[in-house]
Enzyme design. Structure first.
Site, PDB file in Angstrom:
ATOM      1  N   ILE A   1       0.481  -1.671   0.050  1.00  0.00           N
ATOM      2  CA  ILE A   1      -0.313  -0.171  -0.368  1.00  0.00           C
ATOM      3  C   ILE A   1       0.709   1.188   0.474  1.00  0.00           C
ATOM      4  CG2 ILE A   1      -1.685   1.277   1.784  1.00  0.00           C
ATOM      5  CD1 ILE A   1      -2.538  -1.582  -0.630  1.00  0.00           C
TER       6      ILE A   1
ATOM      7  N   GLU B   1     -10.673  -0.529  -7.891  1.00  0.00           N
ATOM      8  CA  GLU B   1     -11.777  -0.779  -7.757  1.00  0.00           C
ATOM      9  C   GLU B   1     -12.181  -1.825  -6.866  1.00  0.00           C
ATOM     10  OE1 GLU B   1     -12.709  -0.020 -12.930  1.00  0.00           O
ATOM     11  OE2 GLU B   1     -10.289  -0.254 -11.908  1.00  0.00           O
TER      12      GLU B   1
HETATM   13 MO1  MOS Z   1     -11.764   1.994 -13.730  1.00  0.00          MO
HETATM   14  S1  MOS Z   1     -14.225   1.915 -14.342  1.00  0.00           S
HETATM   15  O1  MOS Z   1     -11.946   1.505 -14.833  1.00  0.00           O
HETATM   16  O2  MOS Z   1     -11.803   3.821 -14.581  1.00  0.00           O
END
Ligand code: MOS
Length: 694
Positions: A584, A660
């Site tokens: 991180i 994500e």
């Molecule tokens: Mo993200 S949906 O890969 O910008």
């Protein structure tokens, strides 16, 4: 394995370096950029879903004081490249979806432009349209590939035979609705032509990708397009590529008497013009032995694409690698509809694609009389079932175990619906999370030693609000072995070396890799005592390990849901995500990313629902009054932690992406928690109160 860069500034929780400028309002976003004598654009949007403009009367609009020009397909400059229908703006009378641009007004003020746009009279010849997604849509077809270049269908073994023989079978349809990216900053572009060169101040996740897309559309050499985006107020993927408004702004600036044109989409316009997540219909079938060993995993996905441009969300991809099973099958079928063009939204593929399977796993655990975590333990693969390669690092089970302990998993109801507190039924749920790691080698950084003893570190990367200004400064400081105060980072401009998009959770590792390479080149060429003006440039390196290993981040999402016994209202009273994402870089900005993703996951679970009225091809709830996203009162206790880990195969930072994975699995965990709370299994997002009142 790459040689890892040592942590000094890296891994410290440095505060955002751009934070003060943002809260003081001095950080320029696209629309804020000061340009000489700007004009303002307001679009005219199609009010039919399919057909063509038969007549367009711009007289009243043109007569209005302050109007500079009204452009339509009849007078718009011609574009040099028209192979992408989303980008083919005002080149003909055809209408491909409701909300598409059919004209635009350029005026001295935004208000005048908007008023004049309302005076443009448009008549249409409407064709019959089709905006209704159905799993038995007669036009379903298999695309050549799905997004990301993945195979449309995969099959290993014989799922049908395995399902026929399985002791336990789960067989259900799960659905996710259209979800709309709603970053705080709307999509905005300021277009300036000087001679034959175009400058765009654009709200984008990637200045170089915008240049690459826009240049051929206007028949320009890339060098003659400059894109500038120092600060971006969120994107979630919707700013990962330009949309039609960027082309419209640039076209309009050819018709504005040389004045720059400013164009920001309104919130309502974003619902048809900024991309959105496709709805999905997922038929998931799992077969297992009595003791919960998977013998079959099958996910058949039906989803729409816009007729004018194919967008094939890779929904079935995560099920290919998540769990071990000798028989596996995934398929994607698309229906071409007359709807706005879908695009990327945080965790495209993985995010909707994990919903069905992760709820199905919860159902399978119950059918086998197993704890859902134990079910996942029994089906943990030794290698990536899809590629057959070893994982660079897979710590899903540690994430589940650590989360179970910290979250108090032992308080989960043994019998669903058995815990009530003050009229609220309370339950716990879990789901797995994953997101692939990719590091884009096509990134270059340049380092220059300034006369004041500081290093200019230049790369055309973007900070869409995630912390790039801060994290790349940390990486550069360690790469040059100097304090962060001596780094002068420059990003967000195509005049800086080429950089990939802030997308696919790939930004920090990709750009950081280039900065590390440039720093090594600089120190090689100039030693420890460089002269003022010394500079070096290098490209990030592709690591042979990328070919040898399957690289994914993993996580465990835990949720506590409260469902009101009388009203069906659902609240998420606690949530914990435990992630394994490699090293991180900055715990403060990383935590923001994780809990931001989880918060968006609460929105996906409880609120977000883009309602397409198929009769009109219209997104009906096209604003934040009716398209609900979580507000402060919806978010109670959301926590994210991670395993202390360095992925030695993930490049010189040892870090995989984090942008994500926070949203992936979140909605399934919440759905599973509502089942544990109520005994009612909802397979259709969002989890609105009516679904608990049947
Ligand atoms: Mo993200 S949906 O890969 O910008």
């Amino acid at each position: 394995m790459s040689e890892l860069i040592e942590s000094k500034a890296i891994s410290t929780d440095l505060r955002r370096l751009d934070g003060l400028a943002k809260v003081r309002g001095t950080a320029p976003y696209a629309f804020d950029q000061e340009v000489e004598n700007p004009a303002y654009l307001y679009p005219v949007q199609a009010t039919i879903a399919r057909g063509k403009v038969s007549r367009i009367d711009t007289g009243d609009a043109e007569a209005l004081e302050g109007v500079i020009a009204v452009i339509t397909h009849l007078n718009a400059p011609k574009l040099a490249q028209t192979d992408d229908a989303e980008y083919t703006v005002l080149q003909g009378p055809e209408v491909g979806f409701r909300g598409q641009f059919v004209g635009a007004v350029i005026a001295d003020s935004f208000e005048t432009a908007r008023h004049a746009a309302g005076l443009v009279a448009v008549e249409y010849e409407a064709d019959e349209h089709d905006a209704l997604l159905r799993s038995d849509h007669p036009g379903l077809y298999a695309p050549e590939e799905v997004n990301g270049g993945f195979d449309t269908d995969t099959a290993e073994g014989d799922v049908e035979a395995a399902l026929a023989e399985a002791a336990v079978v789960i067989d259900h349809v799960y659905t996710t609705p259209a979800e709309h990216n709603n970053p705080m900053e709307p999509h905005a572009t300021v277009a300036v032509w000087e001679g034959g060169a175009l400058t765009l101040y654009d709200s984008t996740q990637g200045v170089h990708p915008v240049r690459k897309t826009i240049a051929p559309i206007f028949g320009l050499e890339p060098e003659n397009v400059r894109v500038i985006a120092p600060h971006v107020g969120g994107g979630f993927g919707s700013k990962g590529l330009p949309h039609a408004h960027v082309i419209l702004a640039a076209l309009a600036a050819q018709c504005s008497n040389g004045r720059p044109v400013k164009f920001a989409l309104t919130r309502q316009q974003m619902f048809s013009l900024a991309g959105y997540r496709t709805p999905t219909i997922q038929h998931v079938r799992l077969g297992a032995t009595e003791d919960g060993r998977l013998t079959a995993i099958c996910q058949d996905v039906v989803e729409p694409t816009s007729r004018i441009k194919e967008f094939a969300e890779q929904t079935g991809v995560p099920a290919r690698m998540m769990y071990a099973s000798p028989n596996r099958k995934t398929t994607h079928r698309l229906a071409k509809l007359d709807i706005p063009v879908p695009s990327w939204m945080r965790g495209p593929g993985e995010c909707p694609g994990m919903f069905g399977p992760e709820v199905a796993m919860d159902e399978l655990a119950e059918a086998c009389g197993l704890d859902p975590i134990e079910l996942r333990v029994r089906n943990e693969p030794q290698i990536d079932p899809d590629s057959g390669k070893p994982f660079s690092s897979r710590h899903l089970l540690e994430c589940l175990a650590k989360g179970a302990e910290r979250f108090g998993w032992d308080r989960r109801n043994a019998r669903p619906g058995s815990r009530e507190e003050d009229g609220w039924l309370v339950g716990l749920g879990v789901a797995s999370s994953t997101y692939p790691f990719s590091r884009v080698p096509e990134n270059t950084a340049r380092i220059r030693f300034n006369v004041d003893g500081n290093y200019a570190v230049q790369i055309g990367a973007a900070d869409l609000g995630t912390g790039t200004w801060t994290t790349l400064t940390q990486i550069a400081a360690d790469a040059l072995d100097c304090p962060i105060e001596r780094i002068r980072l420059e990003i967000g401009d195509t005049s800086l070396p080429v950089a990939s998009v802030a997308g696919g959770s790939s930004g920090t590792a990709s750009w950081g890799g280039a900065i590390i390479a440039a720093a090594a080149a600089f120190r090689n060429q100039h030693g420890d005592k460089p002269e003022a003006g010394a500079q070096a440039q290098a490209q990030g390196m592709k690591d042979p390990d990328t070919e040898r290993y399957a690289m994914h981040s993993f996580g465990a999402q835990f949720a506590e849901a409260r469902v009101h016994a009388d009203t069906g209202e659902v609240r998420v009273s606690r949530m914990l995500g435990v992630f394994s994402a490699g090293r991180i870089i900055n715990p403060r900005t990383a935590r923001s990313q994780f809990i931001g993703g989880m918060t968006m996951g609460i929105g996906m679970a409880l609120h977000e629902d883009g309602v397409m009225d198929a009769r009109f091809g219209k997104v009906m709830n096209h604003d934040l009054a009716e398209y609900h996203i979580p507000a402060n009162a919806d978010i109670e206790d959301v926590d994210a932690i991670w395993l202390e880990e360095t992925d030695h195969r993930a490049g010189p930072l040892g870090a995989r992406g984090i942008g994500e994975i926070g949203i992936v699995g979140a909605a399934a965990a919440i759905a599973n928690a509502t089942y544990n709370a109520t005994g009612i299994r909802v397979r259709e997002l969002p989890l609105t109160p009516d679904k608990f009142l049947s």
